[in-house]
Motif scaffolding. Structure first.
Motif, PDB file in Angstrom:
ATOM      1  N   ALA A  99      46.103  49.217  31.749  1.00 43.45           N
ATOM      2  CA  ALA A  99      46.000  49.516  33.185  1.00 43.45           C
ATOM      3  C   ALA A  99      46.403  48.324  34.050  1.00 43.45           C
ATOM      4  O   ALA A  99      46.342  48.395  35.276  1.00 43.45           O
ATOM      5  CB  ALA A  99      44.573  49.937  33.519  1.00 43.45           C
ATOM      6  N   GLY A 100      46.786  47.232  33.413  1.00 42.98           N
ATOM      7  CA  GLY A 100      47.234  46.059  34.156  1.00 42.98           C
ATOM      8  C   GLY A 100      46.138  45.094  34.551  1.00 42.98           C
ATOM      9  O   GLY A 100      46.383  44.151  35.307  1.00 42.98           O
ATOM     10  N   VAL A 101      44.924  45.298  34.057  1.00 41.05           N
ATOM     11  CA  VAL A 101      43.820  44.384  34.360  1.00 41.05           C
ATOM     12  C   VAL A 101      43.990  43.114  33.522  1.00 41.05           C
ATOM     13  O   VAL A 101      44.037  43.167  32.296  1.00 41.05           O
ATOM     14  CB  VAL A 101      42.456  45.034  34.059  1.00 41.05           C
ATOM     15  N   LYS A 102      44.062  41.975  34.192  1.00 39.61           N
ATOM     16  CA  LYS A 102      44.318  40.712  33.496  1.00 39.61           C
ATOM     17  C   LYS A 102      43.089  39.804  33.437  1.00 39.61           C
ATOM     18  O   LYS A 102      43.186  38.641  33.030  1.00 39.61           O
ATOM     19  CB  LYS A 102      45.470  39.981  34.180  1.00 39.61           C
ATOM     20  N   SER A 103      41.945  40.318  33.824  1.00 37.51           N
ATOM     21  CA  SER A 103      40.706  39.527  33.794  1.00 37.51           C
ATOM     22  C   SER A 103      40.444  39.008  32.381  1.00 37.51           C
ATOM     23  O   SER A 103      40.775  39.666  31.393  1.00 37.51           O
ATOM     24  CB  SER A 103      39.515  40.390  34.222  1.00 37.51           C
ATOM     25  N   ALA A 104      39.853  37.823  32.292  1.00 34.35           N
ATOM     26  CA  ALA A 104      39.435  37.309  30.986  1.00 34.35           C
ATOM     27  C   ALA A 104      38.460  38.311  30.370  1.00 34.35           C
ATOM     28  O   ALA A 104      37.704  38.982  31.085  1.00 34.35           O
ATOM     29  CB  ALA A 104      38.768  35.952  31.149  1.00 34.35           C
ATOM     30  N   TYR A 105      38.486  38.431  29.054  1.00 34.72           N
ATOM     31  CA  TYR A 105      37.631  39.400  28.366  1.00 34.72           C
ATOM     32  C   TYR A 105      36.806  38.657  27.325  1.00 34.72           C
ATOM     33  O   TYR A 105      37.341  37.960  26.462  1.00 34.72           O
ATOM     34  CB  TYR A 105      38.489  40.463  27.688  1.00 34.72           C
ATOM     35  N   MET A 106      35.484  38.819  27.430  1.00 37.02           N
ATOM     36  CA  MET A 106      34.585  38.096  26.534  1.00 37.02           C
ATOM     37  C   MET A 106      33.466  39.009  26.058  1.00 37.02           C
ATOM     38  O   MET A 106      33.125  39.994  26.723  1.00 37.02           O
ATOM     39  CB  MET A 106      33.991  36.873  27.244  1.00 37.02           C
TER      40      MET A 106
END
Length: 388
Positions: free
Chosen positions: A239-246
């Motif tokens: 979906a184009g979400v570029k937030s860091a993922y943890m």
């Protein structure tokens, strides 16, 4: 007369055989050996098996004890785990359990076997409630979620310097507990948190839309890779979400890379499971694991190996403390008491329990998925159990 002589000879032979026969002592493993997290559950089973196989000759020669492993499947489900635990408890040769993987399973399991004085040493259960109940039979060698949550929050706030985090959990004992600790740690450092629980395991479109609208600096997922964590990050990236993922140690699973593919690149997680990268002494054990089982060893294989060695140290301590003769096995109550009092040097460090069964001191690790989808440990945090 000849018949009588033969009978005496046979009886004498049987008596001699009985005198030389070893006493069977079993360690049970309880973990998901089927279902979506069976690959991790298998690591718990095999790690314990390796530890027992390495100590089998020593126990046989010195104590006249024939060590065996009883492998049991809990399917990562509380009701199945309790049924399996009750069956384990009926086998009087079983003196302790190594397991489980899921905190939501070990919580009722430990209650179910408490009256049997059956000790549990967990390599993986991190929920704070696991030991906060103060059961005499429940112990763990992994760090707690309050430590893991704080470590995750600190990394997000201090290293990534995030201002907004969307925290999602899977509504399980483990996932919600961990996410709550992360939320607490982030808010204490002035980070804005959006907090939400979901039962979804495959179609995260509505949640992805919410995250996209907020566009947070990071998304934190409290749950397992195999039952949502991997597909969630995949759909976020699509979906184009570029937030860091943890996430937490629930993402410490090869299913993350299998299900998410390239979307797993850059994913971060904290884990209580030590890896060979940061425990050089484990290299020999890893080689033995591969040679014995023809499989790659993961972090919880190592942790289960350590947990089983803690159980073995407890059995040996019980034998010595109670001055038992060769061939005499300790009781479950003696083993339960001894395990709580051991101090053992393991591959993941010294294991010593406090009064409620938490490991007094240990480590958490921060790992990151590299561009080639391999994992790399990028941080190590020393942690101590809170005072009971």
């Amino acid at each position: 007369m000849r018949a009588k002589v033969l009978g005496v000879a046979v009886l004498a032979g049987l008596a001699l055989g009985s005198a030389n026969a070893a006493t069977v002592v079993k360690i049970a493993t309880l973990s998901p050996l089927s279902g979506p997290v069976a690959n991790i559950g298998e690591q718990i089973n095999l790690g314990a098996k390796l530890a027992v196989s390495e100590k089998a000759k020593y126990f046989l020669d010195k104590y006249g004890i024939d060590l065996q492993v009883s492998s049991n499947d809990d399917q990562a489900t509380a009701s199945v785990g309790v049924a399996a635990a009750k069956k384990i408890a009926t086998d009087r040769n079983v003196l302790a359990i190594v397991g489980t993987l899921n905190s939501s399973v070990v919580t009722p399991v430990s209650e179910a076997v408490k009256s049997y004085n059956l000790a549990i040493v967990s390599p993986a259960n991190t929920a704070t409630t696991v030991t906060d109940r103060g059961l005499p039979n429940m112990n763990r060698i992994c760090a707690r979620d309050d430590a893991q949550g704080a470590a995750g929050a600190d990394y997000l706030a201090k290293t990534l310097k995030v201002k907004t985090v969307y925290v999602v959990h899977d509504k399980t004992t483990y996932g919600e507990g961990l996410a709550t600790e992360v939320k607490k740690g982030l808010e204490a450092q002035g980070v804005r948190v959006v907090f939400e629980g979901t039962d979804e395991k495959s179609n995260f479109a509505p949640l992805v839309t919410k995250v996209s609208a907020i566009n947070p600096d990071a998304v934190y997922y409290g749950g397992l890779a195999s039952t949502g964590g991997a597909l969630f990050v995949k759909q976020l990236r699509e979906a184009g979400v570029k937030s860091a993922y943890m996430g937490g140690d629930g993402l410490d699973d090869s299913e993350l890379q299998k299900q998410a593919g390239d979307a797993a690149k850059g994913v971060l997680f904290t884990t209580a499971a030590a890896s060979v990268d940061v425990v050089p002494a484990a290299k020999k054990m890893e080689d033995n694991f591969k040679k014995t089982f023809k499989k790659e060893m993961l972090g919880y294989g190592l942790m289960s190996y350590d947990a089983a060695n803690v159980v073995l140290a407890g059995i040996e301590k019980a034998i010595k403390d109670n001055k038992l003769k060769k061939g005499k096995a300790p009781t479950r109550a003696q083993v339960m008491k001894a395990i709580r009092g051991v101090k053992v040097n393991t591959l993941s460090g010294t294991v010593e329990f406090n009064s409620v069964g938490d490991r007094k001191a240990g480590y958490l690790y921060i790992a990151k998925v590299q561009d080639n989808l391999d994992l790399k440990v990028i941080g190590q945090v020393a942690v101590k159990a809170p005072k009971p």
